[in-house]
Design an enzyme around this catalytic site. Structure first.
Site, PDB file in Angstrom:
ATOM      1  N   LYS A  92       0.812  -1.222   0.000  1.00  0.00           N
ATOM      2  CA  LYS A  92       0.000   0.000   0.000  1.00  0.00           C
ATOM      3  C   LYS A  92       0.848   1.276   0.000  1.00  0.00           C
ATOM      4  CE  LYS A  92      -4.133  -1.938   0.177  1.00  0.00           C
ATOM      5  NZ  LYS A  92      -5.037  -1.850  -0.993  1.00  0.00           N
ATOM      6  N   GLU A 114      -9.919   5.651   2.966  1.00  0.00           N
ATOM      7  CA  GLU A 114     -10.677   4.550   3.559  1.00  0.00           C
ATOM      8  C   GLU A 114      -9.672   3.458   3.878  1.00  0.00           C
ATOM      9  OE1 GLU A 114     -10.119   4.793   0.380  1.00  0.00           O
ATOM     10  OE2 GLU A 114      -9.344   2.777   0.028  1.00  0.00           O
ATOM     11  N   SER A 380       1.892  -9.725  -0.475  1.00  0.00           N
ATOM     12  CA  SER A 380       1.555  -8.288  -0.499  1.00  0.00           C
ATOM     13  C   SER A 380       1.690  -7.605   0.855  1.00  0.00           C
ATOM     14  CB  SER A 380       0.139  -8.100  -1.037  1.00  0.00           C
ATOM     15  OG  SER A 380      -0.766  -8.865  -0.279  1.00  0.00           O
TER      16      SER A 380
END
Lengths: 396, 262
Positions: A92, A114, A380
């Site tokens: 991210k 969010e 990830s």
């Protein structure tokens, strides 16, 4: 297959998917982004600053790790792309760094986001602290409980975390509230969206920023294996940003098999699932036309997954298009399968994966690969945030 | 002539349009609420189709949507309830829905079926005007349905002219940067935005919405525009009265500030 049509949207559309289905209140905001994002992303100054931050701040490039014991067990060659080793612990951060620079170029002062698992929230809170910008993160009230360590991290980083009590109190509801905030603060606020979802240009913007994963993989593959390309790439998919990132530079290389794994929850047929491609119909959610889990009356179905980051009833329009064009294969892994895969990786490689990434790992139990193949799995994120969930499940 | 055009021809000032959520507070309230609103002097009625994810709406309408969906309201049921509605009221009726339920129903079937019940227009907040013009305008024209566009305080001047040129029925003037909800009074900034719109001499009539909740805000909007739309405040009023007829009567009285018999 036309390669440009695969990854580059035409007037905001990937085939029939995408667009900007937003209320008029958001028109000036999205218009401004649509008109300026490519120029800014491609400018020399932006690229230089982003690549320096990715290197020195986020810790890129992330290693391509040969998982020897996993390979031995599954009788093939398994490599993990270690996004879990980035600063803040997931892919991210790649997107958050890019978008915060973009927001600054646009002269925005306040950032909203969010978050589901809290990884995007933490990444956003981190880059806001780094840039000295005000940060508000919307998070479903259920996720606030199940990903509590990340809530504390966001607060420590100076962000305001707003628990969302609407709906199922998960990621979808957090996006709704973030959009409402954006409607109410159109001028000064930038919506730093966390996945390849939302109105055009977000899906393209986020895919480009995450494409650094496959950009690195291309040279790492050669360096590590002598092979130009992996045979197969596997990634988990909720909204789809880590998948979009690791697939991106291979979309026009048809020899590379691309596999996405959705969250099956308690089972695709149980009604408690987040497997959008498996169950979804074309619809409109959060500003774009894409596959959406919905009922026959067009109401969005509340999703379910043990993994907060995959607990979303939609999917990025790029991935809907890649499914439709048969460029990416879609499978599902259920809660239990993901949990088992997480424990297995912990015991065999000494790596605790995020429950999201564990869905990609779970595919190894469902599919066999010949011994001479090179399989890359996008790891990830790391699993520190999920300890409580995993331990609670152990007791049952 | 479409009833909306007819309304503005006969009553160019102080038009009161009232929004309610179909299926709220009870599944079968749709027709009684329309009848009462119409009897009590509402000039136009907007029937909200409840949706699971109403991003342009504030807490009051969100809540009414949740209750209506729990009550089992669907677009299909609503269109069924509206069968024969023209024997009940002659005021213009609009359906307000997010795009996804309409697409699931099928845009063609939707237009055909609501036109059969003599609905006059629709508001679909997440259907961008450009998309509408490209994909659906012909269909709407065929069925004599108006699709209402929104303008907001952030809409640039040239886009206002574009929306006015392409707009039908009236322009829905979003009063402020916010989701739907109530305000006690409009700020100077808002009233000067209303004045600015009036001075643009647009072709379409202008109705203010978002934040109209009482006599004061209704009067403020009507000073500059052709009327206003009330939503959240009416839903709140329905919540506070057991009898929807009495609740509606009291509410319309409180907005228009005149005695209404019945």
């Amino acid at each position: 297959m036309n390669t440009t049509s695969l990854k580059v949207p035409q007037e905001g559309y990937y085939g029939e998917f995408g667009g900007a289905y937003i209320p008029e209140m958001l028109y000036p905001n999205t218009r401004e982004l649509q008109e300026r994002y490519l120029t800014i992303l491609e400018s020399a100054g932006f690229r230089k600053e982003l690549s320096s931050l990715l290197k020195d701040y986020a810790g890129r490039p992330t290693p391509l790790y040969h998982a020897a014991r996993l390979s031995e067990y599954y009788h093939t060659n398994i490599y993990l792309k270690r996004e879990d080793l980035t600063h803040t612990g997931a892919h991210k951060i790649n997107n958050a760094l890019g978008q915060i620079l973009l927001a600054r170029k646009l002269g925005k002062k306040r950032i909203i986001a969010e978050t589901g698992a809290g990884q995007h929230g933490v990444a956003t809170a981190t880059v806001c602290a780094r840039m000295g910008m005000q940060c508000t993160v919307y998070m479903g009230a259920l996720d606030v409980v199940r990903q509590h360590p990340n809530v504390e991290r966001m607060k420590l980083l100076g962000a305001e975390v707003v628990p969302v009590e609407q709906g199922n109190r998960t990621l979808k509801d957090a996006v709704n509230e973030a959009l409402r905030d954006w409607i109410s603060h159109p001028g000064e606020t930038y919506y730093l969206i966390g996945s390849v979802v939302g109105p055009h240009p977000y899906p393209d913007l986020v895919a480009r920023l995450q494409s650094v994963i496959s950009e690195e993989l291309m040279w790492q593959m050669k360096e590590k294996t002598g092979h130009a390309e992996p045979d197969t790439i596997i990634a988990c998919v909720g909204g789809g940003s880590n998948a979009a990132g690791i697939f991106y530079h291979y979309l026009d290389k048809p020899a590379v098999r691309l596999i996405a794994v959705e969250a099956g929850g308690k089972g695709v047929d149980t009604g408690e699932t987040a497997a959008t491609i498996a169950l979804g119909l074309t619809g409109i959610l959060h500003g774009s036309k894409t596959y959406v889990i919905q009922d026959e009356d067009g109401q969005i179905t509340e999703p379910y997954s043990v993994s907060a980051g995959l607990d979303y009833p939609g999917i990025g329009p790029l991935l809907s298009h890649l499914f439709r064009e048969k460029r990416v294969e879609f499978y599902t892994a259920n809660d239990e399968e993901a949990l088992r895969a997480a424990r297995f990786l912990a015991r065999h490689e000494g790596i605790i994966p995020a429950l999201e990434s564990a869905h990609a790992l779970a595919l190894l139990d469902k599919m066999t690969f010949p011994p001479d193949r090179h399989i890359v799995i996008n790891l990830s994120g790391r699993g520190d945030k999920d300890l409580e969930t995993i331990l609670n499940r152990d007791e049952k | 002539m479409n009833r909306i055009d007819h309304l503005f021809k006969n009553k160019p000032h102080r038009v009161l349009s009232v929004y309610f959520t179909a299926g709220y507070p009870h599944l079968t309230d749709t027709v009684p609420v329309i009848k009462t609103l119409s009897d009590q002097g509402a000039d136009m009625i907007e029937i909200g189709v409840p949706f699971s994810d109403p991003v342009a709406d504030g807490p009051v309408i969100q809540h009414s949507d949740t209750v209506a969906l729990k009550n089992g309201m669907t677009l299909k049921k609503l269109i069924g309830q509206l069968k024969g509605i023209r024997q009940t009221t002659g005021v213009p009726l609009l359906l307000m829905s997010y795009l996804n339920p309409v697409l699931r129903y099928g845009m063609e079937a939707f237009c055909r079926d609501i036109a059969t019940q003599e609905i006059d227009g629709v508001i679909i907040p997440d259907l961008p005007p450009e998309e509408y013009i490209k994909e659906y305008k012909m269909l709407f024209t065929t069925h004599n349905l108006k699709n209402i566009f929104l303008v907001t305080p952030q809409t640039p001047g040239e886009r206002i002219h574009f929306l006015d040129r392409e707009g039908e029925g009236f322009l829905y003037v979003v009063s402020s940067r916010s989701t739907t909800g109530m305000k006690n009074a409009f700020s100077k900034e808002q009233t000067s935005y209303f004045r600015h719109l009036r001075e643009m001499n647009l072709t379409n009539k202008l109705l203010a919405g978002f934040g109209i909740s009482n006599r004061k805000t209704f009067d403020q909007a009507c000073r500059y525009l052709n009327g206003a739309i009330v939503g959240s405040a009416y839903i709140k009023a329905l919540e506070q009265e057991d009898d929807p007829v009495r609740g509606t009567r009291k509410f319309i009285h409180s907005i228009e500030g005149k005695n209404i018999s019945g």
